[in-house]
Design an enzyme around this catalytic site. Structure first.
Site, PDB file in Angstrom:
ATOM      1  N   LYS A 167      -1.689   2.296  10.093  1.00  0.00           N
ATOM      2  CA  LYS A 167      -2.082   1.556   8.884  1.00  0.00           C
ATOM      3  C   LYS A 167      -1.902   2.448   7.656  1.00  0.00           C
ATOM      4  O   LYS A 167      -1.736   3.675   7.795  1.00  0.00           O
ATOM      5  CB  LYS A 167      -3.539   1.103   9.016  1.00  0.00           C
ATOM      6  CG  LYS A 167      -4.535   2.257   9.069  1.00  0.00           C
ATOM      7  CD  LYS A 167      -5.933   1.774   9.453  1.00  0.00           C
ATOM      8  CE  LYS A 167      -6.891   2.944   9.562  1.00  0.00           C
ATOM      9  NZ  LYS A 167      -8.179   2.546  10.152  1.00  0.00           N
ATOM     10  N   TYR A 213      -5.161  18.415 -21.896  1.00  0.00           N
ATOM     11  CA  TYR A 213      -6.074  17.404 -22.446  1.00  0.00           C
ATOM     12  C   TYR A 213      -7.502  17.914 -22.457  1.00  0.00           C
ATOM     13  O   TYR A 213      -7.971  18.528 -21.482  1.00  0.00           O
ATOM     14  CB  TYR A 213      -6.052  16.145 -21.584  1.00  0.00           C
ATOM     15  CG  TYR A 213      -4.834  15.274 -21.770  1.00  0.00           C
ATOM     16  CD1 TYR A 213      -4.529  14.700 -23.006  1.00  0.00           C
ATOM     17  CD2 TYR A 213      -4.008  14.987 -20.687  1.00  0.00           C
ATOM     18  CE1 TYR A 213      -3.424  13.873 -23.158  1.00  0.00           C
ATOM     19  CE2 TYR A 213      -2.908  14.157 -20.824  1.00  0.00           C
ATOM     20  CZ  TYR A 213      -2.617  13.600 -22.065  1.00  0.00           C
ATOM     21  OH  TYR A 213      -1.529  12.795 -22.195  1.00  0.00           O
TER      22      TYR A 213
HETATM   23  C1  LIG Z   1      -8.409   3.470  11.245  1.00  0.00           C
HETATM   24  C2  LIG Z   1      -8.928   3.029  12.538  1.00  0.00           C
HETATM   25  C3  LIG Z   1      -8.762   3.819  13.687  1.00  0.00           C
HETATM   26  C4  LIG Z   1      -8.156   5.206  13.642  1.00  0.00           C
HETATM   27  O1  LIG Z   1      -9.117   6.125  13.214  1.00  0.00           O
HETATM   28  P1  LIG Z   1      -8.809   7.699  13.202  1.00  0.00           P
HETATM   29  O2  LIG Z   1     -10.064   8.372  12.862  1.00  0.00           O
HETATM   30  O3  LIG Z   1      -7.763   7.906  12.145  1.00  0.00           O
HETATM   31  O4  LIG Z   1      -8.289   8.050  14.547  1.00  0.00           O
HETATM   32  C5  LIG Z   1      -9.195   3.303  14.893  1.00  0.00           C
HETATM   33  N1  LIG Z   1      -9.763   2.079  14.964  1.00  0.00           N
HETATM   34  C6  LIG Z   1      -9.951   1.295  13.880  1.00  0.00           C
HETATM   35  C7  LIG Z   1     -10.627  -0.024  14.033  1.00  0.00           C
HETATM   36  C8  LIG Z   1      -9.565   1.747  12.638  1.00  0.00           C
HETATM   37  O5  LIG Z   1      -9.773   0.979  11.557  1.00  0.00           O
END
Ligand SMILES: *Cc1c(COP(=O)(O)O)cnc(C)c1O
Length: 384
Positions: free
Chosen positions: A41, A271
């Site tokens: 993701k 700035y």
């Molecule tokens: C993002 C996510 C993961 C992965 O988590 P990590 O800590 O990056 O391994 C697993 N399960 C869900 C439901 C997530 O949203």
């Protein structure tokens, strides 16, 4: 960004061999015949979802996890054929495209379940779903207390097939919260039992994210969902003081000095005039700023590596530029390589280092790199 222009030298290098190394290393560490969902993701946490997923598929990933169906489409367009789970379900209106692209959604609400059931019925097909159970995260998921009621209603939707059940840990990275993590595990087991009583037999039972998978072997179920560890982001996400798999940071971030100038003591920079030179100084200007994800909170705080020396940030980080102190990095000149994340000789700056200066996690550092920064992929030992 157009590919036709030679680009600005501010580049994120993504080493796909290191990604593969991490995947193999974690699998070996877990050492069980379970399925591995690679979570890609948020554009693979800023690392480039299509390229990372293609390499991980080649390495034997069983599933891919995305946050929203749109991210799954990117994977299908890139040629990913393994199953894809949309961890964040789908929104009404997306159901037909979801089925076209063979993206499996999580469901945790009746409305989404009914919409998908109807869409599948119209096509005379059965849609796979994974039910997400909320066992204490309090974010999304069927509250575990309501599992039996949800199962009863789901069992009337004849065009859905419950392929998996999952939950998500709130604090698997914090060993002082192990009692809570264990409570989440048993709540999940209760919910699974309620679904089994209602006649379901899910193939996949998965609970663990990266810290769950590494620090809580009891949480593995028959699939783990790995994000951070794949990208070598471990130090601030895995508990300290436990045995861990070897991991390599997959992303490095470099640029080149755009300008070098002498500035006498007592002049202000940037700035808001937040920094005054304390001595006759050599000041360098680097083409990266907060639009790139190099956050303004690093003003007068962060540092980079130039010519094998640390060079502190002077003054405010602006949208497109950052000024650094080169007085103690003699020999740096326009065009010298500047390492923002990565290693030069024996000096190193990690995403975790930047995260602690920004008071956030390494995930936010790599996710926060904007699309203005090209990702350059290498799978050989040479940098491209
Ligand atoms: C993002 C996510 C993961 C992965 O988590 P990590 O800590 O990056 O391994 C697993 N399960 C869900 C439901 C997530 O949203």
């Amino acid at each position: 960004m157009s590919n036709e222009w030679p680009h600005r030298p501010t580049i994120a290098h993504i080493d796909l061999n290191d990604l593969a190394f991490n995947f193999r290393s974690v699998r070996k560490f877990i050492g069980k015949q379970i399925s591995y969902m690679c979570v890609v993701k948020a554009d693979a946490y800023g690392h480039g979802a299509a390229d990372c997923a293609l390499r991980l598929e080649h390495e034997g990933a069983d599933w891919f996890g995305v946050a929203i169906p749109e991210e799954g489409e990117v994977l299908r367009m890139a040629g990913i054929t393994k199953p894809i789970l949309s961890l964040g379900s789908f929104w009404p209106g997306q159901e037909h495209k979801l089925l076209d692209l063979e993206i499996t959604p999580t469901v945790f609400g009746f409305r989404a379940a009914e919409i998908l059931d109807r869409a599948a019925a119209q096509r005379d097909t059965v849609a796979n779903v994974h039910v997400k159970i909320d066992t204490g995260m309090g974010r999304v998921g069927v509250p575990w207390r309501d599992a039996a009621a949800f199962a009863a209603r789901l069992s009337q939707m004849s065009n859905l097939h419950l392929e998996g059940m999952m939950t998500h840990f709130a604090a698997a990275d914090d060993l002082s919260e192990t009692a809570f993590t264990n409570a989440q595990i048993s709540r999940f087991q209760e919910a699974v039992a309620a679904f089994r009583d209602a006649g379901f037999s899910p193939n996949f039972l998965d609970l663990a994210n990266s810290p769950g998978a590494i620090a809580h072997p009891d949480s593995h179920g028959n699939m783990v969902r790995l994000g951070g560890v794949l990208y070598g982001l471990g130090d601030d996400v895995l508990p300290s003081g436990i045995e861990k798999p070897a991991l390599k940071p997959v992303m490095s971030l470099t640029t080149k000095l755009a300008m070098v100038k002498q500035i006498p003591a007592g002049e202000s920079l940037g700035y808001g005039r937040t920094y005054y030179t304390k001595r006759d100084s050599i000041v360098g200007t680097v083409p990266i700023g907060y639009e790139d994800g190099f956050r303004r909170s690093l003003s007068n705080l962060g540092r980079v590596i130039v010519n094998g020396q640390f060079a502190p940030i002077l003054g405010r980080v602006s949208m497109d530029w950052t000024t650094i102190d080169l007085t103690d990095a003699p020999g740096a000149s326009v065009g010298s390589e500047v390492t923002i994340i990565g290693q030069q000789n024996d000096l190193r700056i990690t995403a975790e280092d930047l995260a602690s200066q920004m008071e956030t996690s390494s995930y936010e550092v790599t996710c926060g790199l904007s699309s203005r920064v090209p990702r350059v992929f290498s799978s050989g030992t040479e940098r491209e």
